[in-house]
Design an enzyme around this catalytic site. Sequence first.
Site, PDB file in Angstrom:
ATOM      1  N   HIS A 124       0.843  -1.200   0.000  1.00  0.00           N
ATOM      2  CA  HIS A 124       0.000   0.000   0.000  1.00  0.00           C
ATOM      3  C   HIS A 124       0.873   1.243   0.000  1.00  0.00           C
ATOM      4  O   HIS A 124       2.068   1.200   0.324  1.00  0.00           O
ATOM      5  CB  HIS A 124      -0.956   0.010   1.203  1.00  0.00           C
ATOM      6  CG  HIS A 124      -0.312   0.415   2.499  1.00  0.00           C
ATOM      7  ND1 HIS A 124      -0.172   1.743   2.879  1.00  0.00           N
ATOM      8  CD2 HIS A 124       0.241  -0.311   3.503  1.00  0.00           C
ATOM      9  CE1 HIS A 124       0.430   1.797   4.051  1.00  0.00           C
ATOM     10  NE2 HIS A 124       0.697   0.570   4.454  1.00  0.00           N
ATOM     11  N   CYS A 125       0.257   2.368  -0.378  1.00  0.00           N
ATOM     12  CA  CYS A 125       0.898   3.675  -0.239  1.00  0.00           C
ATOM     13  C   CYS A 125      -0.160   4.596   0.372  1.00  0.00           C
ATOM     14  O   CYS A 125      -0.987   4.119   1.159  1.00  0.00           O
ATOM     15  CB  CYS A 125       1.444   4.179  -1.581  1.00  0.00           C
ATOM     16  SG  CYS A 125       0.271   4.105  -2.944  1.00  0.00           S
ATOM     17  N   GLU A 126      -0.164   5.865   0.033  1.00  0.00           N
ATOM     18  CA  GLU A 126      -1.140   6.766   0.668  1.00  0.00           C
ATOM     19  C   GLU A 126      -2.572   6.432   0.257  1.00  0.00           C
ATOM     20  O   GLU A 126      -3.465   6.310   1.086  1.00  0.00           O
ATOM     21  CB  GLU A 126      -0.823   8.219   0.327  1.00  0.00           C
ATOM     22  CG  GLU A 126      -1.734   9.203   1.062  1.00  0.00           C
ATOM     23  CD  GLU A 126      -1.342  10.661   0.843  1.00  0.00           C
ATOM     24  OE1 GLU A 126      -2.006  11.523   1.429  1.00  0.00           O
ATOM     25  OE2 GLU A 126      -0.377  10.937   0.095  1.00  0.00           O
TER      26      GLU A 126
END
Length: 218
Positions: A124-126
């Site tokens: 995941h990222c933001e």
Amino acid sequence: SIQVSAERHIQRSKSFCNHTEIEKLLDKELIGDFTKSFALSTVEGKHQDLKYITPDMMVSALSGQLHHVVERIVVIDCRYPYEFEGGHIKGALNLYQEEQVEEYLLRTPITPLSPDHRVLLVFHCEFSSERGPGMCRFVRRRDRAMNEYPNLHYPELYVLKGGYQEFFRHFGMQCEPQGYRPMHHQDFKEDLRKFRLKSSTWAGEHSKRDQYSRLKKL
């Protein structure tokens, strides 16, 4: 003769049938090595080629509700360090460069102690819009290159839908520290510039190496 003609047709068919076509023919709900179904329930996401899970599914998995099949869940947070330091999912690894991911996951692959259990990777990222999905694809691509098809070190990859923003909104208590620092935070403009440059430099060097190795094979 008919037999010779049939054999030629089979040979021709084999040459046209690459890995991508084989994967399309197989059940889409099987994990990357086609040995079993996915352990986690998935949902539709931005990228059709990737498997997404909801924050609720992530919490269920991390809380050990699937301990009978899942031995370990490795959460890979692909955000930049200043974002990670501002708040992240408990136990997540901050690996935002391909080089780091390759070193941690592929140099010495994480294998389950029991053949009946699985190691799952969740990226995941933001917002899980670009960085997380991109790293997920990178791991699968490198994993495929390292193994004889269709074997994989990590056949089961997921992307957290909505990324850290969505997870924090629903499960802030599962984060440490309990905060959310966006990528475009006013106080970290210089950090953003620095880390973006670092990431793009590594990606550029990596693609140059790939091109060079392909040229050598010609």
